[in-house]
Design an enzyme around this catalytic site. Sequence first.
Site, PDB file in Angstrom:
ATOM      1  N   ASP A   1      -7.186  38.882  19.465  1.00 21.63           N
ATOM      2  CA  ASP A   1      -8.102  40.104  19.699  1.00 21.63           C
ATOM      3  C   ASP A   1      -7.736  41.345  18.826  1.00 21.63           C
ATOM      4  OD1 ASP A   1      -6.217  40.100  21.426  1.00 21.63           O
ATOM      5  OD2 ASP A   1      -7.349  40.857  23.030  1.00 21.63           O
TER       6      ASP A   1
ATOM      7  N   TYR B   1     -10.793  21.704  18.034  1.00 20.55           N
ATOM      8  CA  TYR B   1     -11.497  21.061  17.079  1.00 20.55           C
ATOM      9  C   TYR B   1     -11.171  19.764  17.144  1.00 20.55           C
ATOM     10  CZ  TYR B   1     -13.205  25.480  15.148  1.00 20.55           C
ATOM     11  OH  TYR B   1     -13.829  26.604  15.119  1.00 20.55           O
TER      12      TYR B   1
ATOM     13  N   ASP C   1     -10.459  29.827  11.978  1.00 22.38           N
ATOM     14  CA  ASP C   1     -11.779  29.755  11.256  1.00 22.38           C
ATOM     15  C   ASP C   1     -12.737  31.261  11.565  1.00 22.38           C
ATOM     16  OD1 ASP C   1     -14.230  28.497  10.799  1.00 22.38           O
ATOM     17  OD2 ASP C   1     -14.801  28.260  12.881  1.00 22.38           O
TER      18      ASP C   1
ATOM     19  N   LYS D   1      -2.615  33.907  21.044  1.00 22.83           N
ATOM     20  CA  LYS D   1      -3.023  34.629  22.235  1.00 22.83           C
ATOM     21  C   LYS D   1      -1.945  34.210  23.216  1.00 22.83           C
ATOM     22  CE  LYS D   1      -6.000  37.059  24.623  1.00 22.83           C
ATOM     23  NZ  LYS D   1      -6.328  38.294  24.591  1.00 22.83           N
TER      24      LYS D   1
ATOM     25  N   ASP E   1     -13.492  34.381   8.237  1.00 22.74           N
ATOM     26  CA  ASP E   1     -14.914  34.664   7.903  1.00 22.74           C
ATOM     27  C   ASP E   1     -14.906  36.143   7.906  1.00 22.74           C
ATOM     28  OD1 ASP E   1     -16.096  32.004   8.097  1.00 22.74           O
ATOM     29  OD2 ASP E   1     -17.738  32.900   9.182  1.00 22.74           O
TER      30      ASP E   1
HETATM   31  C1  IPM Z   1     -15.451  26.182   8.050  1.00 19.31           C
HETATM   32  C2  IPM Z   1     -16.466  25.906   8.696  1.00 19.31           C
HETATM   33  C3  IPM Z   1     -16.340  24.499   9.564  1.00 19.31           C
HETATM   34  C4  IPM Z   1     -15.015  24.903  10.379  1.00 19.31           C
HETATM   35  C5  IPM Z   1     -17.524  24.037  10.040  1.00 19.31           C
HETATM   36  C6  IPM Z   1     -18.626  23.881   9.245  1.00 19.31           C
HETATM   37  C7  IPM Z   1     -17.193  22.789  10.886  1.00 19.31           C
HETATM   38  O1  IPM Z   1     -16.864  26.781   9.711  1.00 19.31           O
HETATM   39  O2  IPM Z   1     -15.022  25.378   7.117  1.00 19.31           O
HETATM   40  O3  IPM Z   1     -14.654  27.194   8.311  1.00 19.31           O
HETATM   41  O4  IPM Z   1     -15.342  25.219  11.581  1.00 19.31           O
HETATM   42  O5  IPM Z   1     -14.057  24.460  10.124  1.00 19.31           O
HETATM   43 MG    MG Z   2     -15.757  28.794   9.275  1.00 16.37          MG
END
Ligand code: IPM
Ligand code: MG
Length: 356
Positions: free
Chosen positions: A223, A142, A247, A191, A251
């Site tokens: 994975d 990133y 990230d 990984k 989620d």
């Molecule tokens: C998060 C989001 C951000 C990230 C994006 C919006 C840049 O997905 O905070 O998880 O990837 O860090």
């Molecule tokens: Mg995110």
Amino acid sequence: MNLNIALVPGDGIGPEVLDQNVLVLNKIGEKFGHSFKYTEVDAGGIAIDKWGEPLPKKTIDICKASDSVFLAAVGGWKWDTLPGDMRPERALLGLRGELGLYANLRPATLHKSLADACPLKPELVKDGVDIMVVRELTGGMYFGEKGRKQTDMGEAAWDTEMYSVEEVKRIARSAFDIAMKRKKKLTNVDKQNVLESSRLWRSVVLEVAKEYPEVELDHLYVDNASMQLIMRPSTFDVIVTSNIFGDILSDEASQMTGSIGMLPSASLGKGSLGMYEPVHGSAPDIAGKDIANPIATILSGAMMLKYSFGLAEEANAIENSVTKVLDEGYRTADIMSEGMKKVGTKEMGRLIIDRI
Ligand code: IPM
Ligand code: MG
């Protein structure tokens, strides 16, 4: 305490969920005798519209001078076609980088009364889910070198995944420290069978582990980790991983809690200044309709009290109130299930405040 908080309402549902958080913090201030002073700043799409850039210098300066930063959400369709550097998301990455916030804490906790909203089979979550994802936040691809070039196969683009020993050491220590305060179990996710950066990452985690003999450490390839999270969510305690893997896995972990609208986060660096934000995005499709779930934002407020200001009792008061409201059957649309009482953003905020 007298505390200065920079507020970044941002875009979409950002301002409306942030409003509820401010009301909750004010109630805490009243009850426990603290004074919170807020300074609102622009970042994200709104800053692009007003100032022509996603993260104006004034915003960075005010954030740096505050005791803590609270960010709601940035982004939206309107700005989706802008070049990478001008997108609202740059504001988020820019603030994390500028403020040196390398450790991102994302706790995924399944409230008992929300078991119905969790998409996993009841027997998989019957022992509860309480996972802390510790995501490295200012390194990896990133922030690495990126670019485009012409090749025999036409135009190509690249992003670089790179980690230094020091970067891994500090995030590993953050994760071990957190594990020591929890169930003393840490899962490192990398990984290393494929990536050189992961091989360095793994070796540093193993080095740091020597400082924490009480913590039980295991390792999973990313994975496999994504699969194990679904198969045996109750067995995880703390997970430490890189920016991109964190990230993705955070989620995934958010779904164990019933909805991404439940997941708070804290981004921390060396000092006490942190940035607190719900893990969800700006959800432009439901913005302004008073249906967004403010709980992730309100729980992020609790994390701010605990991690930046050392106000554990105040943080508990918020968390307990959220649990109470859920136990009483109140639900926003994203966590609604049969027989429950559906409420909007403001009403959810009010219910939580009333129970503090
Ligand atoms: C998060 C989001 C951000 C990230 C994006 C919006 C840049 O997905 O905070 O998880 O990837 O860090
Ligand atoms: Mg995110």
